[in-house]
Structures are given as structure tokens and as C-alpha cells.
Design a protein around this motif. Structure first.
Motif, mmCIF file in Angstrom:
data_model
loop_
_atom_site.group_PDB
_atom_site.id
_atom_site.type_symbol
_atom_site.label_atom_id
_atom_site.label_comp_id
_atom_site.label_asym_id
_atom_site.label_seq_id
_atom_site.Cartn_x
_atom_site.Cartn_y
_atom_site.Cartn_z
ATOM 1 N N ILE A 575 0.819 -1.207 0.000
ATOM 2 C CA ILE A 575 0.000 0.000 0.000
ATOM 3 C C ILE A 575 0.855 1.259 0.000
ATOM 4 N N HIS A 576 1.985 1.192 0.671
ATOM 5 C CA HIS A 576 2.769 2.405 0.881
ATOM 6 C C HIS A 576 3.988 2.454 -0.030
ATOM 7 N N ILE A 577 4.241 3.609 -0.598
ATOM 8 C CA ILE A 577 5.412 3.795 -1.449
ATOM 9 C C ILE A 577 6.240 4.943 -0.906
ATOM 10 N N PRO A 578 7.497 4.858 -0.708
ATOM 11 C CA PRO A 578 8.297 3.651 -0.806
ATOM 12 C C PRO A 578 8.186 2.800 0.462
ATOM 13 N N VAL A 579 7.554 3.318 1.510
ATOM 14 C CA VAL A 579 7.543 2.585 2.763
ATOM 15 C C VAL A 579 6.415 3.130 3.633
ATOM 16 N N ASN A 580 5.959 2.322 4.575
ATOM 17 C CA ASN A 580 4.985 2.794 5.550
ATOM 18 C C ASN A 580 5.737 3.613 6.604
ATOM 19 N N TYR A 581 5.587 4.921 6.526
ATOM 20 C CA TYR A 581 6.388 5.808 7.374
ATOM 21 C C TYR A 581 6.145 5.575 8.868
ATOM 22 N N ASP A 582 4.915 5.174 9.206
ATOM 23 C CA ASP A 582 4.588 4.998 10.619
ATOM 24 C C ASP A 582 5.396 3.865 11.254
ATOM 25 N N GLU A 583 5.728 2.866 10.448
ATOM 26 C CA GLU A 583 6.290 1.630 10.993
ATOM 27 C C GLU A 583 7.820 1.595 10.988
ATOM 28 N N VAL A 584 8.419 2.528 10.287
ATOM 29 C CA VAL A 584 9.874 2.530 10.202
ATOM 30 C C VAL A 584 10.462 2.955 11.546
ATOM 31 N N TYR A 585 11.553 2.322 11.959
ATOM 32 C CA TYR A 585 12.211 2.802 13.170
ATOM 33 C C TYR A 585 13.691 3.049 12.916
ATOM 34 N N ALA A 586 14.274 3.821 13.816
ATOM 35 C CA ALA A 586 15.683 4.178 13.652
ATOM 36 C C ALA A 586 16.525 3.189 14.432
ATOM 37 N N THR A 587 17.491 2.571 13.775
ATOM 38 C CA THR A 587 18.312 1.585 14.477
ATOM 39 C C THR A 587 19.190 2.253 15.528
ATOM 40 N N ASP A 588 19.542 3.516 15.309
ATOM 41 C CA ASP A 588 20.403 4.168 16.288
ATOM 42 C C ASP A 588 19.633 4.664 17.512
#
Lengths: 590, 306, 282
Positions: A575-588
Motif C-alpha cells: 500500500i505504501h510507497i516507498p515505505v509505511n512511514y509509521d512503521e519505520v524505526y531508527a536503528t540508532d
């Protein structure tokens, strides 16, 4: 370019077309990736008729949704930031208007609808609605709203806002490109014609209940409630910003727009009051605008940015995939896209089926796939392999220039002929068109290239005698959810063969239209397989008349930095391009 | 003088009206249907007509133009079909970036041109002179995209001296300005060389040189004051050249100016933006020309403003 | 002849002449010189990843993104590039001269109207106008020629106009006029011959400008239509490979620069030879 016109839009709508240059198209399409094989037609046809979902039991629905959020929410710490780049402007973040592959996903993070899709899938889940109920005749939908959901301005979202938002989309003054989707709602015609001041089909029995009545059953209604055009906006903010609401968006979503410098950047800031616990993960997302895709990729390799929104340019593809430092950051997935050459059956000699079949046999699809760095698989039918109804046993028209020549002779044009091949002027489409041109030349067809901006190509395709042949790349049809009807109605059916329509082949087969209608009437989930099979046969019959020469099915490619990560499938979200912004997390931040 | 300026301003206005009419005619002859673009793929014929009516696209062309012109008088450049925003807002938000880039480019032109030109003049007919002059001609002859890409890859990507792309700090400004300014720098170098040679021929300069006056001083005190006016005139004319350059340079460097806006608008046939940008650019060019013409009589008293 | 002789004496101009001659020969005899057809996509012309090949014994300058021989395309590319540069500029100079001389000779309201129209065209951002015109018609080689001519005549018109005005105030013209000479006689016998030096210089320098305009239009994807190669559209097709395969961009844009440089060198020399008073920017 795509750009962005509504033309280049792609999206999670019911019928969507793909977008933009090759790279963009890929992403555009990533929305569809992955979907079908796992969950065949079911989500596509939410069975409006008898099925009542979660009737009067908010609990199960809510649990489902909780469950969806669970794996991420618990373990992942909030914090951190990421930067996404795009070449072209973000036109608007107004959910009623935004309709291109970039703002589509951004709008989903600023606004919410009654329903949504489970991350990484096309499975429908409740969102602003807590539960919903479908009447047995499929003519009424009742949504129970969550309590305590607040707009970014602090006011609580209520049923009246839902009604207002839907009416706003359907109001002709809004000129929403999505208004056409909601034609099944009772009173739509009167409202559009301004004979009524409200949509009589939408009622709000209380502050937390919305009832939508239809004038005829529409099996796609649940998807429509998860579509951006139905997202809920606060009336007072719309009135405050007037026509510029799209630049000052206020919603209920996971992010607020903190800063918008036209032509430069947009900054999203975490909505601390977001109703879903633990989401979003990031504190901040910066969208930088105006960056060439090649430059964006260089910056990604240097660690300056996190997601190259326009994807990997062809020039860098081999390098990125071979470099140990970057190859693991690339996600490649199937998508529901078919690149094809349309042949206008009104224009001689394409009025002869032999000629159209000959074109199918003349194109060396393997060579073309190699041209685009093997980022696709050769196609032989309109449906992509991941779509229910795709016929694996069908072999189509194999590459055979000699046979093609014989067919041309049979059609009386054995000595060849001259014609035009229209193509959008953004790389790699002119290159692909040149390869097709060369193949056609080998059987005596001299195709002159018309490499033009996409608006002009689309306009030519929509004219009865406009474009003899069009290479669809960059403007290709991408389905939004795995339903084969998406690949027929507007682009191969009689309904699309009208002035300004999208059936560029002007192919109109009344028998097939009738069979299509019948297949669409099979709304019982138990019939899903039979329905898909019937659709498959329809497309194979289309290929007998060969109005298209399917060339390849493109894959979606997304690249991201090591600094960001997400649950499985997040970078190949349908559904999301390029990514679902809500679900992304920062590894740092972990 | 005031009379002349007034007359020129009236003339300018007429020119701009002409530009708007021609652009209007051309953009409306483009083979695309804005109403369908706005209404989207799902729209029925009736919805498309509704949009056509709402945006006034169903009116006869002269009437549409009148509507547009009326808006212009009020400073309204219309609304973008694609971005659904006021064109004047879009242009205004991008104009500063383009102006900054132009300033940077003018600075580079002058820096490169004046230095190279006077160096060549002092070493007239030496290898250095020839080298500078061929170099100048080379930059005049090189496509701007080549210059832009080369600068980007060499100085940003390989050497890492400047950011790859973007806007905001001084170091972002350097490469795009150089890319845009090199071409003009070539012209200024040629001009500077001839005016320096002329000054150097004059007796008092010869004497001064004999007395040990430094080259820098000669350039600053004797050459520049004379050469300044033609330079100002040329800067006025530069604006027209820049308008073409920015489309290429801004897109290579991701510079958020008018050039990128224009190119996007052309790709999507966003007519109101195309119209707006053309008008703004025409204004700039006409003003630049006026500046050049006003300066002309100061350079050469034989030229009179009529 | 004297002019040619003077040109030959200038090393740089001579160099320019030689380069142009070489390009013209390449263009004329391309089918015999080029090792391969310009549009042949070689089966072995791409890597397995679909990337172009670097220069090699078989493909001297490597292959392009479609597996075609770059050298062959460069050689054939000289055709479209030169056609556009020379013909477009010739048309532009013709229009410009016609407008400039007519306006300068007529003066009065007629001449004034012509020059106001010229001013109008000056006010257009040239590239923007060219892009719009190119979008209006379907681009093809000849459309590109016409578009560029329509944009580039303005400068010539302004220069010839000024020249004509100052010439027609000179005694010999006023004398002719008072003797009752007709307009054609004055125009063709007296005015034009005096304008030839100016026109020649501008025509030569203009070719440089024209070839750059073509390159920019093609770079933006609205110039000469593929697969016909022009140096400009070769850059357009290959631009994203600038870092990975720089030769794909450097060779064609180098050719453009060399062509423009050569015409500029000749134009410069002509200016010195024909009229030392002409200076500054064209």
C-alpha cells in the motif's frame, strides 16, 4: 514523470495507474508487491452481500488491530529521524486531492480513514472505526468510531467529521480526482449536480456512529473507506486554510506537518497523541525535494539520507546489487504491473488481428528485460503472475519473427508499413521503445517514435484515431489490490474505449464485457476461485484478439540506509510507497 | 530622461501583454486536456465537464484570456492545476533561491571573467594569454549540463569538497553558481581583456607603470571604472541567458528554484505555472534590457536616449 | 577569397575549420565510415546486468545503454547535429536579416511595429519558448530546426536593424535616394553588401549558439527523436551513466563543445578580419 499529475499517479485506489519514470514506476508499484500469492482474492472482494463482519462485537475487531500493532509496538523504542528524497515537488497533502505515488503514502501518515490495511499486506483492518457492520443486502455499512481520537489541533474527531470529509471529496467544487469512486453512495448524483446540499446516504445517528447507505451494491466499498479520498479532515481547519488546506494539512495521523518549505523540504514530526500506542517510531521525517535520483543514491551511499524515494537509477543498479555494502539494503519484490504495447484497433492496419498478433511475436521480450537490468520478467498476458486468475499454462505468442512476417503477409501488409509508437519521454521508456522499434523493423514495420511528455501521450491514447501504438511504460496500469477486474474495466473494456478514456487499444468486445460483469457479480467468497478462473479465461480470450502486446512485469526495488529498519515486508509494502512511514524505526535509537 | 524611462515602461507593459497573449495561445494549443487531468482517471464525462466549467475551461479562448488578464492586474497568476496552489505563491517561494543562484553566478562571472581577462591583457600575446582566451571560448562553447555534471562529480562526489545537492548553506551555492557563471565568465574575460589592453595603451598608464604602479592597482583604479558600465549593461542582458541555464543547472544540483518548477510544470502541462513563469521571466528580461539601455549612453555619450 | 586567406593565416581559426570539415566529412560519409549501423543493438553489446560496455577492440568507444556502438552513433550523430545547427541558423539569419533590414529601411510605423515585435520575442525566455513550441508540435528533426530558428532570429534582427539605420544615414544612400533609386535597388545594391560582414560574423557565431540550444533541448528529451542520434540526445539517453560510464556522456558532449568552439573560433577571426569595430557579445 512523472510527475505527478494525477496522471502519474499510482496508488491504492481501485484502479490505479502507475506512475512515473521507470524508477518511480517501480516504486509506485511496490504497493502491490507481495500481495497476491499469500492471500488470494479474498481481501479484494470483501464480500459485501451476506457477510456481516464483526457485527456488534467491537472486541474481535479491536483485537485484530491490536495484534497488528503488537509485534512492533512492544519492542521498538521511539526516537530518531530519517531523511527521504524525491526528485519532484510534493504537490499537496490534501487527502481529497493528493493522488500521486509520493504524496499518497505521506497523506496516510498525516490522516486516517475509517479503515486501513494491515502493514505489509492488503488485509483490511479497522482504523478510526472500531468495528463495522455490513447489511446482508450489501446496501448499508455501519461504522462505530473509536473514542478519544484527536486531530492535530486537539479537537476530538467525531462522526460529523467523517460525513463532512466524504462530502467534501464528493463535492464537485473540490474537484477531487477520487470523487468518481464514491458513486454508489445514495444521493451521489444529486449531490454532484448540486441538487442536494448533502449526501443523503451518509447519516450520523450519534457522535460515534456513521452509516453509509448505497444505491447499489459495491463490492469495493470497504477498500474505498481505506482509500485516502475518504480520510477524515477537520472542517474548521479546512475552512481556515481554504483552498490551501493541502499545504496546511491537519489530520489525526501519526505525524504532523511541522514545516513545509515549498520546493525544498517537508518535515514530519511525531504526533505524541496518536491513538495507536507506540506508533509512530520515528520522531521526525524530513522529505527533501528536488534531488536527482542519481545524486540521491550517492548521498544514500555516503549515509546522508535514508531512503532514495525515486529508487535506484538504472546506471547504478548493477553496482548497488554487487556491492556487499549496499546489496542487503535493497528490497526487490513482485508488483502487480504489466508493461505493454497497446495497438489501436481503429487504426489500419491494426484493425487486423493478424497484424496485432504479429507484433506480439516480433518483440524480443528477453532482450528488453535485460535492457532494464533484469528488473522485470517477460509477460505474455495482461495479468501479472502475482494476480489471481493468472494462467500459468498459457504460453502466449512466443518470440518468432518469421511467423510474424507470415501473419503480416496473411493480413495483406507483407511488404510492411509505417506507423507511430508513442512513448513517455523519461528514461528508460524511450530506450525500451527503441528496442521495440528495432524488433518491429525486423518484420518490416517501420514505427516512428513519438517521445513526448506523458500528458500528451495520454491525451493521444484517449483519442479514437490518436495513437496507433503506445508503450505503456511510466504510465502503466498498476492494480491496487489483487483483483483481476482492475486490469480490465477501464483499460480493456468498452467503458474505457471512449474519448479521453484509458483503453488506448480502443478494444471493445461486448461478449467479454458481459462475461466480466458476470464474473464481478460473483461476490460470495466461496466463489473466489471460480471467479478468478473465469477472469483468467477472459484475459486469455483478450489475447486471442491481441489488442496488447504484453512485454514485461516489473519488480519493485526499494533501497534504504542501515540507519532505518522495520518489520518484515515494510520496504515492500503493497500500500505504501516507498515505505509505511509509521512503521519505520531508527536503528540508532534502539 | 524621466520621459524616456516612462516611455520605456509603457513599452515594457505592452511587451509583457504581448508575451502573455502569445504564451496563452501556445499553452492552450498544447495537445492535452487540463480538465481531464484535474478530474482524474475515475471521472465520468459529466464530472470532467463539471471541472471544465468550474475552472472556466469551457469559455471561449478570448474570454479565458480576459479572465486571466483581470487576475494579473490584481497580482493573481491563477492556480496550479497539479499543485492546487496559487501560482504566485509557488513562484514567490522559489524566486529567492533562483535570485540567490543568479547573484552567485554573476559573482562567479565577474570574478572569473575580470581576473582572467586582465591577466590575459597584461601578458598579451603570450601563451598565458592564448590559454586564457581559448579557455574562455571553451566555456562559452560547452553545454551547461556537461559543466554541471563534471563539477558535481569531481568536486562533490570524488573530492567531497561541497555537498552533493541541496540548498541552504554557502557551500551549497558554490557549484551551481560556478556552473551557471562559467559561460558568462568566458564572455567577461574577453571583454575585460580588450578594455584592459585599451587602458594600458594610454600614456598616463604607461608612465604609471614605469613608475612601478602595481598591476592590481592599474586594474582597480584605471581599468575597472571605465569597464564598469559595459559590465553593468551586460549583467542586464545576462538575465535572459540565465533563464535558460537555470532549468539545467537547478535540476542537476537539486536547487529549489524557478527552473525546476518550470520543468516540472512543462512535464505535466501545468499551464498556469508555465504562464506565470514565462511572465515573470519576461519581466526580468525586459527590466534587464532596460537597465542595459539606460547604461548605454553613460558608456558612450554618442548614444542618446530617444 | 581574401577573407579565406586571412582565415588560413590564423592558426586557431584554421584549426576550427579543420575540425568542422572533419565533422562534415563524418556526417556525409557516415554510412561508410561508421563501423556499425547507428541503431544496431548488438547481442553482445551489454553486460549480463544490462550495463553498457567500456571501450574495447570491437567497440572502440564502448557501447551505449542499448548495446549500440557509441562510435557509430557519434559519427551518424554528426548528421542531425550539423543539419540542425546549420539549417536552423541559416533560417534564423535569413529571418533576422529580413526583419532587421526591412524595419531599418522602412522606419516609420511599419518598421517600428516590426521592431516592437522583435522586442517582444527578446522578452521571451528563449529556452522556455523553444520547449513550449516543441511540445506543441510533435518533435522531429525538422520541428527542432524550425523551433530553434524561430527563437534565434531575434539577435540578428536587432543587429541588422541598427546597422541598416546607420548605413541609410550615410551619404551614398541618401544620395541614391535623392536620385530616385527604388527600394529594391537601394536594398540589394547598397545596403545588403555592406551588411554582409556583420551577417557573416553573426551567422558563424550563431551556429555555435544553435548547436548548444539543440543540445539542451535534446538533453531535456524534447529534441531530435530517437533512434536518430544527435549528440544532444545521446547525452540525454546516457546522462544517468555519467558516473558509471563517463565516456557515454563525455564523448558526445565533447563533440558538441568542439563543434561550438570551432565555430566560435572562426566567428571570432572573421570578426577581426571583416570588421574590427564589432566587439563584445553577440
Amino acid at each position: 514523470m512523472m510527475n505527478r499529475l494525477m496522471i502519474s499517479v499510482s496508488i491504492a485506489a481501485l484502479l490505479a495507474l502507475g506512475a512515473c519514470g521507470e524508477k518511480k514506476e517501480e516504486q509506485a508499484a511496490s504497493e502491490q508487491s507481495q500481495t497476491a500469492p499469500a492471500q488470494p482474492a479474498a481481501p479484494a472482494e470483501p464480500a459485501p452481500a451476506p457477510a456481516a463482519q464483526a457485527p456488534a462485537e467491537p472486541a474481535p475487531a479491536a483485537t485484530t488491530q491490536e495484534a497488528a500493532a503488537q509485534p512492533t509496538a512492544g519492542a521498538i523504542k521511539q526516537g530518531g529521524a530519517m531523511t527521504v528524497t524525491f526528485k519532484d515537488d510534493i504537490s499537496t497533502l490534501d487527502p481529497a486531492i493528493g493522488y500521486d505515488w509520493k504524496n499518497w503514502s505521506m497523506i496516510k501518515s498525516v490522516f486516517d480513514g475509517l479503515l486501513d490495511y494491515k502493514p505489509g499486506t492488503t488485509e483490511i483492518i479497522p482504523d478510526l472505526a472500531e468495528s463495522y457492520e455490513v447489511a446482508p443486502d450489501g446496501l448499508a455499512y455501519t461504522f462505530k468510531l473509536r473514542h478519544g481520537v484527536k486531530f492535530h489541533n486537539g479537537r476530538e474527531m467525531k462522526a460529523a467529521d467523517v460525513k463532512y470529509s466524504l462530502e467534501r471529496t464528493c463535492n464537485p467544487d473540490t474537484a477531487s480526482p477520487g470523487a468518481g469512486y464514491y458513486g454508489a453512495i445514495k444521493g451521489f448524483e444529486d449531490f454532484q449536480a448540486k441538487k442536494a446540499t448533502e449526501l443523503s446516504g451518509i447519516t450520523t445517528p450519534d457522535d460515534y456512529t456513521v452509516k453509509i447507505e448505497l444505491s447499489h451494491p459495491d463490492s469495493t466499498m470497504l477498500h474505498l473507506m481505506a482509500l485516502n479520498f475518504s480520510f477524515v479532515v477537520p472542517k474548521e481547519e479546512v475552512e481556515k486554510s481554504g483552498a490551501d488546506f493541502g499545504k496546511h494539512p491537519v489530520g489525526t495521523g501519526a505525524f504532523k506537518v511541522a514545516e513545509w518549505t515549498s520546493g525544498q523540504k517537508i518535515v514530519f514530526e511525531r504526533n505524541k497523541d496518536y491513538f495507536r500506542q507506540g506508533l509512530p517510531h520515528l520522531d521526525k521525517i524530513t522529505f527533501e525535494i528536488g534531488q536527482e535520483p542519481v545524486v540521491a543514491l550517492l548521498r544514500l551511499q555516503k549515509g546522508e539520507i535514508d531512503i532514495a524515494g525515486d529508487g535506484i537509477p538504472p546506471a547504478k543498479y548493477a553496482e548497488v546489487l554487487q556491492d556487499p555494502a549496499t546489496k542487503d539494503l535493497v528490497t526487490i519484490t513482485d508488483q502487480l504491473q504489466t508493461g505493454y504495447v497497446s495497438m489501436n484497433v481503429n487504426i489500419a492496419p491494426f484493425d487486423k488481428v493478424e497484424v496485432r498478433q504479429a507484433v506480439n511475436m516480433a518483440i524480443d521480450k528477453d532482450a528488453i528485460v535485460k535492457l532494464i537490468n533484469n528488473r522485470a520478467v517477460p509477460a505474455n498476458q495482461p495479468l501479472p503472475p502475482a494476480m489471481p486468475g493468472y494462467d500459468k499454462s498459457y504460453t502466449g505468442y512466443a518470440y518468432n519473427p518469421d511467423e510474424a512476417k507470415k501473419l503480416l503477409e496473411k493480413a495483406g501488409v507483407g511488404s510492411g508499413f509505417e506507423t507511430d509508437l508513442y512513448v513517455m519521454n523519461v528514461d528508460p521508456n524511450p530506450r525500451i521503445a527503441q528496442a521495440i522499434q528495432q524488433d518491429l523493423g525486423k518484420i518490416g514495420i517501420k514505427a516512428n517514435l513519438k517521445s513526448l511528455d506523458q500528458g500528451t501521450v495520454i491525451a493521444a491514447g484517449g483519442k479514437k484515431d490518436g495513437a496507433p501504438m503506445i508503450w505503456s511504460g511510466g504510465m502503466a496500469w498498476i492494480a491496487d489490490f489483487p483483483d483481476p477486474s482492475n486490469f480490465y474495466t477501464a483499460i480493456l473494456g468498452c467503458g474505457g474505449a471512449v474519448d479521453g478514456g484509458w483503453n488506448w487499444a480502443w478494444y471493445c468486445n461486448k461478449d467479454l464485457d458481459a462475461r466480466a460483469d458476470k464474473a464481478n457479480a460473483m461476490t460470495d467468497p466461496a466463489q473466489a476461485d471460480a471467479r478468478a478462473a473465469e477472469w483468467g479465461k477472459i484475459f486469455i480470450d483478450v489475447m486471442k484478439d491481441a489488442p496488447w502486446a504484453p512485454v514485461f512485469n516489473e519488480k519493485a526495488v526499494v533501497i534504504h540506509s542501515k540507519r532505518v529498519a522495520g518489520p518484515d515486508g515494510i520496504f515492500a509494502d503493497p500500500i505504501h510507497i516507498p515505505v509505511n512511514y509509521d512503521e519505520v524505526y531508527a536503528t540508532d535509537a534502539q | 530622461m524621466p520621459g524616456y524611462v516612462l516611455r520605456r515602461l509603457v513599452q515594457m507593459l505592452l511587451t509583457l501583454i504581448g508575451v502573455s497573449v502569445i504564451t496563452f495561445l501556445i499553452t492552450h494549443a498544447l495537445p492535452a486536456d487540463p480538465a481531464r487531468q484535474i478530474a482524474g482517471r475515475t471521472a465520468s464525462a459529466a464530472q470532467v465537464e463539471q471541472v471544465r466549467h468550474q475552472f472556466g475551461l469551457d469559455l471561449p479562448l478570448p474570454q479565458q484570456y480576459l479572465r486571466y488578464a483581470t487576475g494579473l492586474i490584481e497580482g493573481d497568476l491563477g492556480r496550479s492545476y497539479v499543485q492546487r496552489t496559487d501560482v504566485s505563491f509557488l513562484i514567490a517561494s522559489r524566486l529567492p533561491a533562483t535570485l540567490l543562484l543568479m547573484l552567485g553566478a554573476i559573482f562567479c562571472e565577474l570574478l572569473i571573467g575580470l581576473t582572467a581577462g586582465s591577466v590575459a591583457a597584461f601578458r598579451r600575446n603570450t601563451a598565458a594569454d592564448q590559454g586564457v582566451m581559448i579557455g574562455a571560448l571553451f566555456f562559452v562553447s560547452t553545454p551547461q549540463f556537461l559543466v554541471a555534471y563534471t563539477l558535481l562529480y569531481v568536486f562533490s562526489n570524488w573530492l567531497g569538497w561541497f555537498p552533493l545537492s541541496g540548498y541552504g548553506t554557502f557551500s551549497h551555492l558554490v557549484l551551481p553558481s560556478v556552473a551557471l557563471g562559467l559561460l558568462g565568465g568566458g564572455w567577461y574575460a574577453r571583454m575585460m581583456r580588450s578594455s584592459t589592453i585599451e587602458v594600458l595603451r594610454q600614456d598616463f598608464v604607461r608612465t604609471a607603470r614605469a613608475k612601478g604602479l602595481s598591476r592590481t592597482r592599474i586594474v582597480l583604479v584605471h581599468v575597472l571604472p571605465n569597464g564598469l558600465l559595459p559590465i553593468i549593461a551586460m549583467i542586464g542582458l545576462d538575465i535572459g541567458y540565465f533563464m535558460s541555464g537555470i532549468v539545467v543547472v537547478e535540476s542537476v544540483f537539486g536547487w529549489p528554484g524557478i527552473g525546476q518548477l518550470t520543468w516540472q510544470a512543462i512535464q505535466t502541462i501545468d499551464i498556469p505555472i508555465i504562464m506565470g513563469v514565462t511572465l515573470v521571466a519576461a519581466c526580468a528580461i525586459v527590466l534587464g534590457n532596460l537597465l542595459a539601455d539606460l547604461v548605454a549612453p553613460l558608456i558612450d555619450p554618442r548614444i542618446k536616449l530617444k | 577569397m581574401a577573407v579565406l586567406k586571412a582565415l588560413f593565416q590564423r592558426k586557431l581559426a584554421l584549426l576550427g575549420l579543420i575540425v568542422i570539415l572533419a565533422f562534415v566529412i563524418l556526417a556525409l560519409f557516415a554510412p561508410w565510415i561508421a563501423p556499425y549501423p547507428f541503431d544496431e543493438m548488438h547481442k553482445d553489446g551489454l553486460t549480463d546486468f544490462g550495463s553498457p560496455l567500456p571501450p574495447s577492440a570491437k567497440y572502440w568507444l564502448g557501447t551505449d545503454t542499448l548495446g549500440r556502438d557509441l562510435l557509430s552513433r557519434l559519427i551518424f550523430g554528426a548528421q542531425a547535429t550539423l543539419i540542425v545547427a546549420i539549417i536552423a541558423n541559416t533560417i534564423a539569419v535569413a529571418i533576422g536579416t529580413l526583419v532587421g533590414v526591412t524595419a531599418g529601411y522602412l522606419r516609420g510605423p511599419g518598421g517600428s511595429a516590426l521592431m516592437r515585435f522583435t522586442d517582444l520575442m527578446t522578452a521571451f525566455p528563449a529556452l522556455l519558448l523553444a520547449i513550449l513550441l516543441a511540445a506543441m508540435f510533435n518533435p522531429s528533426l525538422w520541428i527542432v530546426v524550425i523551433v530553434i530558428a524561430m527563437v534565434n532570429w531575434v539577435q540578428v534582427a536587432r543587429v541588422t536593424y541598427t546597422e541598416t539605420i546607420s548605413l541609410s544615414e550615410r551619404e551614398f544612400i541618401t544620395a541614391e535616394r535623392s536620385l530616385g533609386a527604388g527600394a529594391p535597388r537601394i536594398l540589394f545594391r547598397h545596403l545588403l553588401p555592406h551588411l554582409v560582414p556583420t551577417i557573416t560574423v553573426y551567422a558563424t557565431l550563431g551556429i555555435a549558439t544553435t548547436s548548444l540550444t539543440e543540445a539542451t533541448l535534446s538533453f531535456l528529451g524534447i529534441g531530435v527523436q530517437p533512434p536518430t542520434p544527435s549528440w544532444g540526445n545521446m547525452v540525454n539517453e546516457n546522462q544517468t551513466y555519467f558516473e558509471v560510464a563517463p565516456w557515454l556522456v563525455f564523448f558526445p558532449s565533447g563533440c558538441i563543445a568542439l563543434l561550438a568552439l570551432s565555430f566560435n573560433l572562426i566567428g571570432d577571426a572573421l570578426r577581426d578580419i571583416l570588421d574590427p569595430t564589432l566587439r563584445g557579445r553577440h
